[in-house]
Write a protein that holds these residues in place. Structure first.
Motif, PDB file in Angstrom:
ATOM      1  N   CYS A   1       0.820  -1.205   0.000  1.00 16.69           N
ATOM      2  CA  CYS A   1       0.000   0.000   0.000  1.00 16.69           C
ATOM      3  C   CYS A   1       0.859   1.262   0.000  1.00 16.69           C
ATOM      4  O   CYS A   1       0.566   2.227   0.702  1.00 16.69           O
TER       5      CYS A   1
ATOM      6  N   TYR B   1     -14.488  -6.478   9.752  1.00 11.43           N
ATOM      7  CA  TYR B   1     -13.798  -5.185   9.792  1.00 11.43           C
ATOM      8  C   TYR B   1     -14.663  -4.077  10.380  1.00 11.43           C
ATOM      9  O   TYR B   1     -14.198  -3.273  11.161  1.00 11.43           O
TER      10      TYR B   1
ATOM     11  N   VAL C   1      -7.700   0.965   7.399  1.00 14.13           N
ATOM     12  CA  VAL C   1      -8.449   0.011   6.573  1.00 14.13           C
ATOM     13  C   VAL C   1      -8.714   0.593   5.186  1.00 14.13           C
ATOM     14  O   VAL C   1      -8.622  -0.114   4.179  1.00 14.13           O
ATOM     15  N   GLU C   2      -9.011   1.898   5.150  1.00 11.25           N
ATOM     16  CA  GLU C   2      -9.238   2.525   3.841  1.00 11.25           C
ATOM     17  C   GLU C   2      -7.989   2.463   2.981  1.00 11.25           C
ATOM     18  O   GLU C   2      -8.068   2.282   1.763  1.00 11.25           O
TER      19      GLU C   2
ATOM     20  N   LEU D   1      -7.748  -0.923   1.536  1.00 12.29           N
ATOM     21  CA  LEU D   1      -8.758  -1.116   0.499  1.00 12.29           C
ATOM     22  C   LEU D   1      -8.523  -0.215  -0.703  1.00 12.29           C
ATOM     23  O   LEU D   1      -9.085  -0.448  -1.766  1.00 12.29           O
TER      24      LEU D   1
ATOM     25  N   ILE E   1      -9.394   3.051  -0.782  1.00 10.57           N
ATOM     26  CA  ILE E   1     -10.555   3.929  -0.937  1.00 10.57           C
ATOM     27  C   ILE E   1     -10.128   5.376  -0.729  1.00 10.57           C
ATOM     28  O   ILE E   1      -9.383   5.676   0.194  1.00 10.57           O
TER      29      ILE E   1
ATOM     30  N   VAL F   1     -18.558  -2.267   0.025  1.00 10.39           N
ATOM     31  CA  VAL F   1     -17.834  -1.918   1.252  1.00 10.39           C
ATOM     32  C   VAL F   1     -18.662  -0.951   2.080  1.00 10.39           C
ATOM     33  O   VAL F   1     -18.836  -1.116   3.284  1.00 10.39           O
TER      34      VAL F   1
ATOM     35  N   LYS G   1     -14.258  -8.051   1.959  1.00  8.56           N
ATOM     36  CA  LYS G   1     -12.903  -8.572   1.914  1.00  8.56           C
ATOM     37  C   LYS G   1     -11.915  -7.437   1.723  1.00  8.56           C
ATOM     38  O   LYS G   1     -12.162  -6.506   0.959  1.00  8.56           O
ATOM     39  N   VAL G   2     -10.802  -7.532   2.431  1.00  6.50           N
ATOM     40  CA  VAL G   2      -9.761  -6.522   2.319  1.00  6.50           C
ATOM     41  C   VAL G   2      -8.545  -7.186   1.695  1.00  6.50           C
ATOM     42  O   VAL G   2      -8.146  -8.263   2.141  1.00  6.50           O
TER      43      VAL G   2
ATOM     44  N   SER H   1      -3.636  -7.751   6.831  1.00 10.04           N
ATOM     45  CA  SER H   1      -4.779  -8.446   6.260  1.00 10.04           C
ATOM     46  C   SER H   1      -4.290  -9.648   5.477  1.00 10.04           C
ATOM     47  O   SER H   1      -3.235  -9.599   4.837  1.00 10.04           O
TER      48      SER H   1
ATOM     49  N   THR I   1     -12.261 -11.482   5.485  1.00  8.99           N
ATOM     50  CA  THR I   1     -13.154 -10.423   5.946  1.00  8.99           C
ATOM     51  C   THR I   1     -12.850  -9.979   7.370  1.00  8.99           C
ATOM     52  O   THR I   1     -13.517  -9.104   7.903  1.00  8.99           O
TER      53      THR I   1
END
Lengths: 180, 393, 175
Positions: A32, B59, B85-86, B89, B91, B293, B320-321, B343, B347
Motif C-alpha cells: 500500500c 472489519y 483500513v481505507e 482497500l 478507498i 464496502v 474482503k480486504v 490483512s 473479511t
C-alpha cells in the motif's frame, strides 16, 4: 515518508543499509505504498545501533515493535516489525524480521534493542507477554499486562479465545465446551 | 541513632483503587522517608484483549472496540482505524468526509484536554476546576450525541465515510462552542496559570530532557514539552490536515507546568482548526461510492432490490480486504496513535496492532518520579495524561 | 420538618418543647437513603460518565451522594466499568472492606455481563455478580447520567425496605 514517492533521503538510506548490511538484508517489500526492509533476526541489534548512532540518518524515535504470528509457515512463524521514525528527515522505516517456531517448550529468541532505545523496554515486554518471544539482554523481561497466572501466549493464533456460553436451563446439564 | 545505621526503605502500594491514578494503575513505590527510591508500575488491571478480539470480528465490527480503548478520545481512535483500513482497500473518501473528520477529531481533542485539565487540577488540589471543565464538556457531549446518538462511544466514522450525514443543527452547535470557549479558556487560565499553589506544585516537577524523551519513544505533548516539535498532523498529514493552518506549541523546560501550558495552547489551536473546517466545509456525499464496502443509503435499501442485497451481504459477510499490511499513525490528543493492520485477504483482520500513546508515554513515569517526593507522583501521573483503557487495551 | 411529617410519628407537646416518637428503623433508613455515600471506584469508560454525573450538569450531590475514596466510609459501591480477571480479587476485597449495610450498583454492560467483551475475550470477567452480590443493574455502554441517577434512586428505594437486623453483618449472608 515511504507513503508517496521515494525521496532522495530514502534512496541514500537504502544504499547505505545495503552497503553496511548487505548479507543480512533479505528483501524489500512494498505494501500500500509503504516500503519495508526485511533483515535476518541476528542483524537487528547492529541495525538499530546503526540507525540510532549514524549522524546522517539519525532515527531518534523507535515508534513501535509489533509481532505477528503466521501460524501456517513454521520456518517464518513469528514476524517482528520494528518501526523507526526520523523526526529530522521526516522518514518512517519499517524493518521486518522473522523467527522460526521452536516448538511449544522453546521460545524463539532475538537480541533486545533496549540498551539502544530505552523505549523498547515495555514494547519488548509486551511482545514477550503476547507472543512469547524472548529478548536476550533485556534487563527485566517479565509479563506486563496479562492477568496473573495466565498460561500460554494470547496473540499466538493457537491460543483460544475463551468463550463462555450463556447458561440456560436447556443446556445446564450438558454445558458446551469452553473453547472457541 | 548513629549515622552508620543502615537506611531502611518502606514499600508503599499506590492503586489500583486510588482516585488519582485515573483508573486502575498500580505503582509500587519504595520510599526513603518522603523520597521515592524506586517506582515500579504494575499494569494490566484493565487488559481486555482488544487486539486479539479484533482478530475474530468483521472489519466494520472492530470500530466500536476502538472506541473503548481511549474512551476520552473515541473519534481519534475511530479515525486511525478507518484510515488504515481505507488505505488497505485503496478507498479515497470525499472531501466533505475528510473535513468533517478533522472537525470532529479536533472537538475530541478539546474533550480529552478538558477532562485531563479537570482531573489533573482535582488531583493537585484545585477542586473546582472539575466542575468548570465538565460544564464545557457537556457542550461537546451534545455534539457527539447529535451526530452519532451516543454521548461517549460515538463509533461515528465508518470505513469509506461517516455513519450518517451531519445533523441539521450541527453548525449552530459548533458555532456555540467557538463562541463560548475562548472566554471560558481565559477563565481557566485566570484560575490556574498565575495561581501560586498551582505553579509551585507543577514547575520543575517531572522534568525530562529532549534526549531522554526521544530515547523513551515519547510522543505528543510530553515530547513537545521538551522542545522537540513533532506532531503527526504536520509530519505525516492525514485526512486533509495539510489544508489547515495551525501552530504546534512547544515547550522549553519539559516539566509539568510546560505540559499544562502546551495543552492549553493546543486547545486554542484546535479551536482555530474547527473554525476553518466549519467555514470551508465542502458540500458533497458523506460516503465514498464503493458498493460492497460502504452501506447503501437507507432510502435505497428500502426501495431498490440491488441495494438491499448489498446491505444484507455487507452486514452478514463483511467485506474482503486485499492482503497486505499498513501502518497508519495519527496525532491523538495523547500522542502518536498508530494502527498497524495486517490483512490476509479475508473479511477479518489478521492482526491489528495498536501503538498506544499512553502505554509508551507511561514509561516516562519511573524516571520522572524517582528521587522526587510522594506528592509529585500524582502530579506526574496526571501530567502524562494516561487512559488505562489504552494502556492495557 | 418535611421528612418528619411523612413518617409515622407521634408528637407529644410538653411544656418548653416537644417529644417525637417514631420507629428507629424508619428514621435510620430514611436518613441513610438521603445520604448515600458511594465508593469512587471507576475502572473504565463508565467512570468518566460517573464523573460527569457528579459534575455540573447532573449534580449527584443534590441526592446527598458524595464520593468517598475509602470503602470503609461508603454505603454504595458503584462498579463503573470493565472488571478483568486481574481486577476481580481487588473488587472482592473492596466489597469485603465496606461496612454493612452495603449496596452494589453495577454500571454499564461490562459490569453487568462482560458487555462488548462478552464474546472473544480471554481476560474479562463476565459480570461482577459472579463475585459479589449486585442490587441494581444500570445497563448502557456507558449508561447516560440520567440512567445512573435513576439507578441510585432505585438503591434508595431498596434501602428503605431494609430491617434493623440487616445492620449487623453475619446474619444476612444470603442476601
Amino acid at each position: 515518508m515511504g507513503q508517496t514517492e521515494t525521496t532522495k533521503f530514502e534512496l541514500d538510506l537504502y544504499q547505505a543499509l545495503t552497503e553496511q548490511f548487505g548479507d543480512s538484508i533479505t528483501g524489500q517489500s512494498l505494501s500500500c505504498g509503504q516500503s519495508s526492509i526485511s533483515v535476518k533476526s541476528e542483524a537487528i541489534f547492529d541495525l538499530a545501533q546503526f540507525l540510532s548512532e549514524n549522524d546522517k540518518f539519525g532515527f531518534e524515535l523507535l515508534s513501535d515493535i509489533c509481532g505477528v504470528d503466521w501460524i501456517d509457515c513454521p520456518e517464518k512463524r513469528f514476524e517482528l516489525i520494528y518501526n523507526f521514525f526520523s523526526i529530522a528527515h521526516n522518514c518512517r522505516l519499517l524493518i521486518r524480521t522473522t523467527l522460526a517456531d521452536r516448538g511449544d517448550d522453546l521460545n524463539p529468541t532475538i537480541r533486545s534493542i533496549q540498551p539502544i532505545y530505552s523505549g523498547a523496554d515495555w514494547l519488548e515486554r509486551e511482545v514477550y507477554d503476547m507472543l512469547g518471544i524472548e529478548f536476550e539482554g533485556h534487563p527485566d523481561l517479565r509479563r506486563i499486562i496479562t492477568p496473573d497466572g495466565l498460561e500460554g501466549w494470547p496473540h499466538r493464533k493457537d491460543f483460544p479465545l475463551h468463550y463462555e456460553e450463556p447458561q440456560f436451563s436447556h443446556n445446564k446439564d450438558n454445558p458446551p465446551e469452553i473453547t472457541k | 541513632m548513629t549515622s552508620s545505621a543502615p537506611s531502611k526503605t518502606m514499600t508503599l502500594n499506590l492503586g489500583p483503587q486510588h482516585p488519582a491514578t485515573h483508573g486502575v494503575l498500580r505503582v509500587i513505590l519504595e520510599l526513603d522517608g518522603e523520597t521515592i527510591v524506586k517506582a515500579t508500575p504494575d499494569l494490566g488491571y484493565l487488559h481486555t484483549g482488544i487486539e486479539k478480539t479484533a482478530e475474530d470480528k468483521l472489519y466494520y465490527k472492530v470500530i466500536p472496540l476502538t472506541d473503548r480503548m481511549d474512551y476520552l478520545a473515541p473519534m481519534s481512535n475511530n479515525l486511525g482505524y478507518v484510515l488504515a483500513v481505507e488505505k488497505l482497500l485503496g478507498i479515497e473518501v470525499p472531501e466533505k468526509v475528510k473535513w468533517s473528520r478533522v472537525l470532529l477529531t479536533e472537538i475530541t481533542r478539546l474533550n480529552n484536554h478538558l477532562v485531563w485539565l479537570g482531573t489533573h487540577a482535582l488531583d493537585v488540589g484545585a477542586m473546582s476546576m472539575l466542575l468548570y471543565t465538565f460544564r464545557e464538556r457537556e457542550l461537546i457531549m451534545d455534539i457527539y450525541e447529535s451526530v452519532s446518538g451516543a454521548r461517549m462511544m460515538s463509533s461515528y466514522f465508518r470505513v469509506g465515510g461517516l455513519a450518517c450525514d451531519l445533523p441539521l443543527d450541527f453548525d449552530k452547535k459548533v458555532k456555540n462552542i467557538l463562541k463560548v470557549f475562548p472566554e471560558r479558556m481565559n477563565e481557566y487560565e485566570n484560575l490556574l496559570t498565575n495561581n501560586r499553589i498551582w505553579i509551585k506544585r507543577l514547575t520543575n516537577v517531572g522534568r525530562i530532557t529532549a534526549e531522554q524523551a526521544l530515547n523513551m519513544s515519547l510522543t505528543g505533548p510530553l515530547l513537545r514539552s521538551t522542545g522537540v516539535s513533532y506532531d503527526v498532523r504536520k509530519a505525516e498529514p492525514y485526512s486533509g490536515y495539510e489544508n489547515f493552518d495551525f501552530d504546534v506549541p512547544v515547550g522549553k523546560t519539559g516539566d509539568c507546568f510546560d505540559r499544562y501550558l502546551i495543552r492549553m495552547e493546543e486547545m486554542r489551536q484546535s479551536l482555530r482548526i474547527i473554525e476553518q473546517a466549519l467555514k470551508g466545509m465542502p458540500e458533497g456525499p458523506y460516503q465514498a461510492d464503493v458498493p460492497g464496502v460502504v452501506l447503501p443509503p437507507k432510502k435505497e435499501v428500502l426501495t431498490n432490490m440491488e441495494a438491499m442485497i448489498f446491505h444484507f451481504k455487507i452486514i452478514t459477510e463483511g467485506f474482503k480486504v486485499p492482503a497486505g499490511s499498513f501502518y497508519q499513525s495519527i496525532e491523538s490528543p495523547k500522542g502518536e496513535l498508530g494502527f498497524y493492520m495486517v490483512s490476509d485477504g479475508s473479511t477479518k483482520p489478521y492482526r491489528m496492532r495498536v501503538r498506544p500513546p499512553s502505554f509508551i508515554n507511561l514509561q516516562a513515569l519511573t524516571p520522572m518520579i524517582e528521587g522526587a517526593l510522594v506528592a509529585d507522583v500524582i502530579t506526574c501521573i496526571g501530567s502524562i495524561d494516561i487512559v488505562l483503557g489504552e494502556v492495557d487495551r | 420538618m418535611g421528612i418528619i411529617s411523612k413518617l409515622p410519628v407521634f408528637t407529644e407537646n410538653l411544656p418548653g418543647g416537644g417529644l417525637v416518637t417514631t420507629s428507629l428503623n424508619q428514621i435510620l433508613t430514611m436518613t441513610q437513603a438521603k445520604s448515600l455515600w458511594y465508593l469512587l471506584f471507576g475502572t473504565a469508560c463508565c467512570a468518566i460518565e460517573l464523573m460527569a454525573t457528579g459534575a455540573s450538569r447532573y449534580d449527584f450531590d443534590r441526592l446527598g451522594m458524595i464520593f468517598r475514596a475509602s470503602p470503609r466510609q461508603s454505603d454504595l459501591m458503584i462498579v463503573a466499568g470493565t472488571v478483568t480477571y486481574k481486577m476481580a480479587p481487588i473488587v472482592k476485597r473492596l466489597y469485603d472492606q465496606m461496612a454493612e449495610p452495603r449496596y452494589v450498583l453495577a454500571m454499564g454492560g461490562c459490569a453487568i455481563g462482560g458487555g462488548p467483551f462478552y464474546y472473544d475475550s480471554y481476560s474479562v470477567l463476565r459480570g461482577i455478580d459472579k463475585i459479589i452480590p449486585v442490587d441494581v443493574y444500570v445497563p448502557g455502554c456507558p449508561p447516560r447520567p440520567e440512567a445512573l441517577l435513576q439507578g441510585c434512586l432505585e438503591v434508595g428505594k431498596k434501602l428503605r425496605t431494609q430491617k434493623l437486623e440487616d445492620w449487623s453483618g453475619p446474619k444476612n449472608e444470603s442476601r
